[in-house]
Design a protein around this motif. Structure first.
Motif, short mmCIF file in Angstrom:
data_model
loop_
_atom_site.label_atom_id
_atom_site.label_comp_id
_atom_site.label_asym_id
_atom_site.label_seq_id
_atom_site.Cartn_x
_atom_site.Cartn_y
_atom_site.Cartn_z
N VAL A 194 -45.82 -24.90 -56.25
CA VAL A 194 -44.52 -24.66 -56.89
C VAL A 194 -43.55 -24.12 -55.86
N GLY A 195 -42.40 -24.77 -55.72
CA GLY A 195 -41.38 -24.33 -54.77
C GLY A 195 -40.06 -24.07 -55.48
N GLN A 196 -39.37 -23.01 -55.07
CA GLN A 196 -38.11 -22.65 -55.73
C GLN A 196 -37.15 -21.98 -54.76
N GLY A 197 -35.90 -22.45 -54.74
CA GLY A 197 -34.87 -21.81 -53.94
C GLY A 197 -34.27 -20.63 -54.68
N ILE A 198 -34.11 -19.53 -53.99
CA ILE A 198 -33.55 -18.32 -54.60
C ILE A 198 -32.05 -18.50 -54.87
N GLN A 199 -31.38 -19.32 -54.06
CA GLN A 199 -29.94 -19.56 -54.23
C GLN A 199 -29.64 -20.71 -55.18
N ASP A 200 -30.62 -21.11 -55.96
CA ASP A 200 -30.47 -22.21 -56.91
C ASP A 200 -29.44 -21.82 -57.97
N GLY A 201 -28.37 -22.60 -58.08
CA GLY A 201 -27.32 -22.31 -59.05
C GLY A 201 -27.53 -22.99 -60.38
N MET A 202 -28.60 -23.78 -60.51
CA MET A 202 -28.86 -24.51 -61.76
C MET A 202 -30.10 -24.00 -62.49
N VAL A 203 -31.15 -23.72 -61.71
CA VAL A 203 -32.43 -23.30 -62.29
C VAL A 203 -32.70 -21.84 -61.94
N LEU A 204 -32.99 -21.03 -62.93
CA LEU A 204 -33.31 -19.64 -62.66
C LEU A 204 -34.64 -19.55 -61.90
N PRO A 205 -34.69 -18.76 -60.82
CA PRO A 205 -35.91 -18.66 -60.03
C PRO A 205 -37.15 -18.25 -60.81
#
Length: 267
Positions: A194-205
């Protein structure tokens, strides 16, 4: 072979060497196209993997085409693509699904319905940053599309060949898909990254942790990227994401041995 970017065409890259028998099914995001996966596809193909990036129904053409499609069309296409890959799979080969955003949801859903040797879910939404999408259930009866607002990530959306307007009816189906996957994560048992960007403006981390905690996968890994946006496969920090995915894929060669050791210890 000349490398092509900014095109909505699906693509297949034949692997080489020992890793060629591992087929990677790449699934793009909502209103996007295989273009958002081309850089990753070339990177993994250079390592020897066979890459197959699909084009979901209604995507890569016009929003007017997309509005006539829904979650069952998108899910069905992924299933058929998997079945076609499985039909030509080598006996010792593997199939790994790699999905970005809605593609991550579809990869997880595929793991609930078919045997996968691994799943890579990137920026898959369990929780969206904006609550406005919930209004789509009502808005679909009054308007067909919502225009995309200008943003600092416009250059990433251009490379991903993302639509400049979103069919409201399809937002409703995206939310249905989110709800379906969220409710059935326990059915996912394949090794998971599972990978997630902290600066994602669409999906909450917190979406990433939710997925990580609710699957049944014995082998699972979660990585956060402090400087990455929702377009983590295309933004300036993408190389780290690619490297982490490649290391996860390399680990899968050891999973079979690890599982066998667990079984032997239990007997």
């Amino acid at each position: 072979m000349k490398r092509v970017y900014k095109t909505t065409e699906p693509f297949r890259l034949e692997g080489t060497g020992e890793r060629a028998s591992t087929q990677l099914l790449l699934i793009h995001g909502f209103t996007g196209s295989p273009s958002e996966l081309r850089r990753l596809g070339y990177y993994l193909n250079d390592l020897g993997y066979t890459v197959n990036a699909v084009l979901l129904p209604g995507h890569g053409t016009t929003p007017e085409d997309m509005i006539r499609t829904g979650m069952h069309d998108w899910s069905g296409h992924v299933l058929r693509s998997y079945d076609a890959m499985a039909a030509r799979q080598a006996r010792e080969g593997k199939i790994v699904a790699i999905g970005h955003s809605m593609g991550g949801l579809l990869a997880l859903e595929l793991a609930m319905k078919r045997r996968l040797d691994g799943v890579v879910s990137l920026a898959a939404p369990m929780f969206l940053s904006s609550r406005k999408t919930s209004l789509a259930l009502v808005l679909q009866y009054f308007i067909n599309y919502i225009e995309r607002r200008p943003s600092a990530a416009a250059h990433l959306m251009e490379e991903a060949c993302t639509y400049d307007k979103t069919p409201v009816r399809c937002v409703v189906d995206l939310r249905k898909l989110m709800k379906l996957v969220k409710a059935n994560l326990g059915q996912v048992s394949a090794p998971l990254f599972v990978g997630q960007g902290i600066q994602d403006g669409m999906v909450l981390p917190k979406s990433a942790e939710y997925i990580y905690r609710h699957v049944s996968s014995l082998v699972r890994q979660i990585e956060y990227y402090p400087h990455s946006s929702h377009g983590l496969l295309l933004d300036e920090w993408r190389e780290r994401v690619y490297e982490d995915i490649s290391r996860f894929l390399a680990r899968l060669d050891q999973v079979g041995t690890w599982k066998q050791a667990v079984v032997e210890n239990q007997t």
